[in-house]
Scaffold this motif. Structure first.
Motif, short mmCIF file in Angstrom:
data_model
loop_
_atom_site.label_atom_id
_atom_site.label_comp_id
_atom_site.label_asym_id
_atom_site.label_seq_id
_atom_site.Cartn_x
_atom_site.Cartn_y
_atom_site.Cartn_z
N GLU B 62 0.48 -5.68 -7.62
CA GLU B 62 1.85 -6.14 -7.82
C GLU B 62 2.73 -5.83 -6.61
O GLU B 62 3.62 -6.60 -6.27
CB GLU B 62 2.45 -5.46 -9.05
N TRP B 66 5.00 -8.66 -4.96
CA TRP B 66 6.45 -8.58 -4.80
C TRP B 66 6.85 -8.52 -3.33
O TRP B 66 7.88 -9.06 -2.94
CB TRP B 66 7.02 -7.39 -5.57
N SER B 67 6.01 -7.86 -2.51
CA SER B 67 6.30 -7.88 -1.07
C SER B 67 6.27 -9.32 -0.55
O SER B 67 7.06 -9.69 0.31
CB SER B 67 5.26 -7.07 -0.29
N VAL B 69 7.05 -11.95 -2.23
CA VAL B 69 8.30 -12.60 -2.64
C VAL B 69 9.44 -12.19 -1.69
O VAL B 69 10.22 -13.03 -1.24
CB VAL B 69 8.64 -12.23 -4.11
N PHE B 282 9.55 -5.34 -9.39
CA PHE B 282 10.00 -6.20 -8.29
C PHE B 282 11.26 -5.62 -7.65
O PHE B 282 11.39 -5.54 -6.44
CB PHE B 282 10.26 -7.63 -8.78
#
Lengths: 294, 584
Positions: B62, B66-67, B69, B282
């Protein structure tokens, strides 16, 4: 006694002569001068010390502190393994001022490279040593402040000089001293030292004399005004704030990578641990549901 | 007709009023509106309640997601101002030390983003930090998957996709590193040029093709830009999508434990628990990246100056994920062959082209290699503890040690300066260490895992250490062991016994060697090497036996009940409420 009386009498005959007053004044001045010279503090005589005296003082200091490696007359000493201390004939006063002024000389111990440390001699002693070494053969002199500062230039000219100095720095210096002047490694344990916080005069002298591994950038190759521009650039980077935040040593991507792992991944894995260790909180006691996946 | 009649999609009665909620929930109304047109409810009903198991190590991937994103968000911001052009301009921005210096538009626009665009420097630094974190998190995630055996059937293809994602991530990072056209990017491109040119025969042609002429030319930045913002991100997105679809399709693996089988998943449902946890994560990833971008200076391009092929700076290193390639290049001895006027640069070809491909192949093929050795064709949804696959764990530890050594070798000049070491000594040390240290690490880790297996076995057979020291009538001291709980005994034994493959006789009874016996022998050797020394879990009979033995001892002691030495009432087998030391 009669002779004295007679001569005194002969002198006294001239006491109203036209030159008598002038003569007495002259005698008085000589007397006060001599007495003053005899009783005044030593430092006051320094200013008037002749070059020869300075060289003599330097030679005495040299024999005590430097001659063991550099030879009694600065001719250098060769050990069985090669050079022990190099000849100082022709290195000039600038080299002495740099090496002794930054504490590199006298060396604490023989090694790949002389390390900068707290300086051992006072400024006057360094001057004397420099004068002595300069007397061994012609070499670069200690630069005057007007040579390494941008004083006297207009603001616009100063800014242009700094820009030019930055480009000269990137061309000539960064290969060893790093883009940020934080220093770099050289083969066999030698290294280019950090330029941060180094005195302007010493940077100028280093370029002029090429200490240790450094090549000589003589005034014919890199004009004094270019040297001054490089120094001004370096000082301007010290004055500019770290725009991006903490610079992590100004060493480039290696320290950035270390921070990415230790700070970034370290804290994010810590947060993942924290999130996973917190289970559902609700009013009802919820047991984990078993999902039979279709 | 009243408007309420219209809310029901199909009339099932001719009666006056259809049943309708007294007070419509606005959110429900919107959802209903959408569902009637998109038919998402059936899909969502199943997936919103999809169960995920809870463990911190399952959240490492994850971080990477999220990185990515964050990378997309900050990257879009940067692309609004960045000019991917190598046309020469004179810098006229706010940074004093470079004003008036001729430079490429790419570099000038990077300086503008840093100094003249509001929030630009923060975005640049966040973009760069999250790129570093993206690849680091992918690697950490990959290590977790590897150590726990989560790559086994049916997840081999997802493992391969993950490997490709890392490769693409590294290429994407390198392209981004080269875009600002500062001294460091240019030096990196120069090395890339060298790597391409080291290709035998084709090298120079490929380099001229890539740069549109002799290095550096004026094509490479626009080309890398399209690669960086379109080609690779597109591939990354597609592969991330495939990676996650497969994750949903396969279901997440879980740790073994009571109630957890190969056929179920125990955990919390997607909504509301995982949606909250993942969504929250996130924001944490975004926050950490923003903090790093705001507080830690990364790639201060203004200090490097514009790229000029005649310049180089000390401390020229790639970003960390290229560190092993840099290290390989730095420690490789300078070997060249000259053939008919052509130079074959082994010193660049081997570390720069051959080794990365070999490394990638090992990574991608591991699941298939392991499956071939074990001959295991079953599906596995329960994870293995790293200690229960000692050879695999030791292999990863050895690879990590190689990686670390090469990474350090890539920063040999920084190490030399900071720790006052001799640059040459570091290089000589690394040349030997990359061969010796991984072997030592492998042996050590393997034995360590096997020792941990032994300790698990001891816990199962002899129980756990209670910390209660008992003195026997003879004056000897023993520590009381008590059986572990059923649940932990289950968890400890919830693994399969390793089966060592036996190739059988090389030749049949008539002395005719069998087909493929050589390959079978290799497989048998590998299988022996991988599993022979492992400690297998005890059989039920063995555990029974051990407990029986413990009970016997207890029986013997039981005879002393009431007149045993003072303190024996605290032997851990009885409730001790109200017990006291006898006063005599």
């Amino acid at each position: 006694m009669r002779l004295l009386n007679r001569s005194a009498g002969r002198l006294s005959r001239h006491r109203r002569g036209p030159l008598a007053g002038l003569l007495v004044l002259l005698l008085g001045l000589i007397l006060t001068g001599t007495v003053y010279a005899a009783f005044s503090p030593a430092s006051a005589t320094k200013a008037g010390k002749s070059d020869e005296e300075l060289i003599q003082q330097g030679r005495e200091l040299f024999l005590v502190g430097c001659a063991f490696c550099h030879g009694q007359n600065g001719e250098g000493v060769k050990s069985s393994k090669g050079q022990y201390g190099p000849s100082l004939v022709g290195v000039g006063a600038a080299a002495v001022d740099f090496q002794v002024g930054t504490g590199r000389m006298p060396m604490q111990q023989p090694g790949q490279q002389a390390l900068a440390k707290k300086k051992v001699y006072t400024d006057e002693e360094i001057q004397a040593l420099a004068a002595y070494v300069a007397s061994l053969g012609p070499g670069p002199a200690i630069p005057d402040e007007s040579e390494y500062s941008l004083e006297g230039l207009s603001e616009e000219e100063q800014r242009e000089a700094i820009t030019k100095g930055g480009q000269l720095f990137l061309t000539n210096c960064t290969a060893c001293h790093n883009f940020d002047g934080s220093g770099g490694a050289m083969p066999n344990g030698k290294f280019a030292p950090s330029l941060k916080g180094v005195e302007k005069r010493h940077i100028f002298e280093a370029m002029l004399t090429g200490p240790q591994q450094m090549p000589v950038f003589s005034n014919d190759v890199l004009h004094p005004e270019d040297k001054a521009a490089i120094i001004a650039y370096l000082k301007s980077t010290e004055d500019t704030p770290e725009y991006g935040g903490f610079g992590m040593g100004g060493l480039g991507p290696v320290s950035e990578g270390m921070f990415a792992w230790l700070v970034g991944i370290g804290s994010l894995v810590g947060f993942a641990f924290w999130i996973a260790s917190h289970t559902v909180r609700s009013k009802k006691k919820t047991a984990p549901t078993e999902g039979t996946e279709a | 007709m009243s408007s309420e009649n219209l809310t029901s999609s199909v009339a099932d009665t001719n009666a006056g009023e259809p049943a309708a909620a007294k007070k419509g929930n606005p959110a429900g109304k919107v959802a209903n509106w959408a569902d009637e047109r998109l038919g998402l409810a059936t899909l969502a009903k199943k997936n919103l309640r999809k169960v995920f198991p809870d463990h911190w190590s399952f959240m490492l991937g994850e971080i990477a997601l999220w990185s990515f994103v964050v990378l997309l968000l900050t990257g879009v911001f940067l692309s609004l101002w960045f000019k991917p052009s190598m046309a020469e301009v004179e810098y006229m921005g706010s940074y004093d030390q470079l004003r008036g210096v001729p430079m490429s538009e790419a570099y000038a626009s990077t300086l503008d983003i840093s100094f003249d665009v509001r929030g630009g420097l923060l975005m640049r630094q966040m973009h760069h930090w999250s790129a570093m974190l993206f690849i680091a998190a992918m690697l950490v995630h990959m290590m977790r998957v590897f150590l726990t055996g989560a790559f086994r059937k049916p997840r081999e293809l997802n493992w391969v996709i993950g490997g490709l994602l890392i490769l693409l991530g590294i290429l994407e990072g390198f392209a981004g590193y080269s875009l600002p056209d500062d001294l460091l990017s240019g030096t990196g491109l120069r090395i890339a040029d060298g790597l391409v040119k080291a290709t035998p025969v084709l090298g120079t042609y490929m380099s001229f093709f890539m740069f549109g002429g002799e290095f550096p030319g004026d094509d490479i930045i626009p080309r890398l830009y399209i690669v960086h913002v379109l080609l690779i991100p597109g591939l990354l997105l597609a592969l991330i999508g495939a990676h996650m679809l497969l994750l949903v399709f396969h279901k997440h693996t879980q740790w073994p434990g009571p109630g957890r089988t190969e056929k179920n998943v125990v955990g919390y449902p997607m909504l509301p628990v995982y949606a909250a946890k993942a969504g929250g994560f996130f924001f944490i990833v975004f926050g950490v990246t923003a903090l790093m971008g705001g507080l830690l200076s990364i790639n201060p391009v203004w200090k490097y100056g514009p790229y000029d092929p005649s310049k180089v700076t000390a401390g020229s290193q790639p970003d960390w994920y290229m560190g092993i390639a840099e290290g390989l290049l730095r420690i490789m001895p300078g070997i060249e062959t000259h053939l008919w006027g052509h130079t074959l640069s082994w010193n660049v070809f081997i570390p720069g082209q051959l080794m990365p491909i070999v490394l990638l192949m090992i990574v991608l093929s591991w699941p298939f290699l392991e499956a071939w050795v074990t001959g295991d064709k079953r599906e596995h949804h329960l994870l293995q503890r790293p200690r229960n696959a000692p050879t695999r764990t030791a292999f990863l530890a050895a690879m990590m040690s190689i990686y670390g050594l090469l990474w350090a070798a890539g920063g040999n000049d920084i190490l030399a300066v900071i720790f006052h070491l001799n640059l040459n000594h570091i290089t000589y040390f690394m040349r030997v260490a990359v061969f010796v240290v991984p072997v030592l690490v492998f042996i050590l880790t393997r034995r360590w895992c096997i020792s941990l297996q032994r300790s698990d076995e001891a816990r199962l057979l002899h129980g756990y250490e209670t910390g209660i020291i008992m003195r026997s009538p003879e004056g000897g001291y023993t520590e009381r062991h008590l059986p572990v709980s059923e649940a932990s005994a289950y968890t400890l034994t919830a693994r399969q016994r390793d089966q060592v493959y036996d190739a059988g006789a090389d030749a049949d009874a008539n002395g005719v060697s069998r087909d493929g016996s050589r390959i079978a022998r290799i497989r048998a050797r590998l299988s022996r090497g991988m599993f022979e020394n492992n400690v297998q879990k005890p059989t039920a009979a063995e555990i029974e036996d051990a407990h029986h033995h413990a009970d016997e001892v207890h029986e013997l002691e039981h005879a002393m009940e009431g007149h045993s030495a003072d303190g024996h009432q605290f032997d851990g087998r009885h409730p001790v409420d109200g017990e006291e030391l006898r006063n005599h």
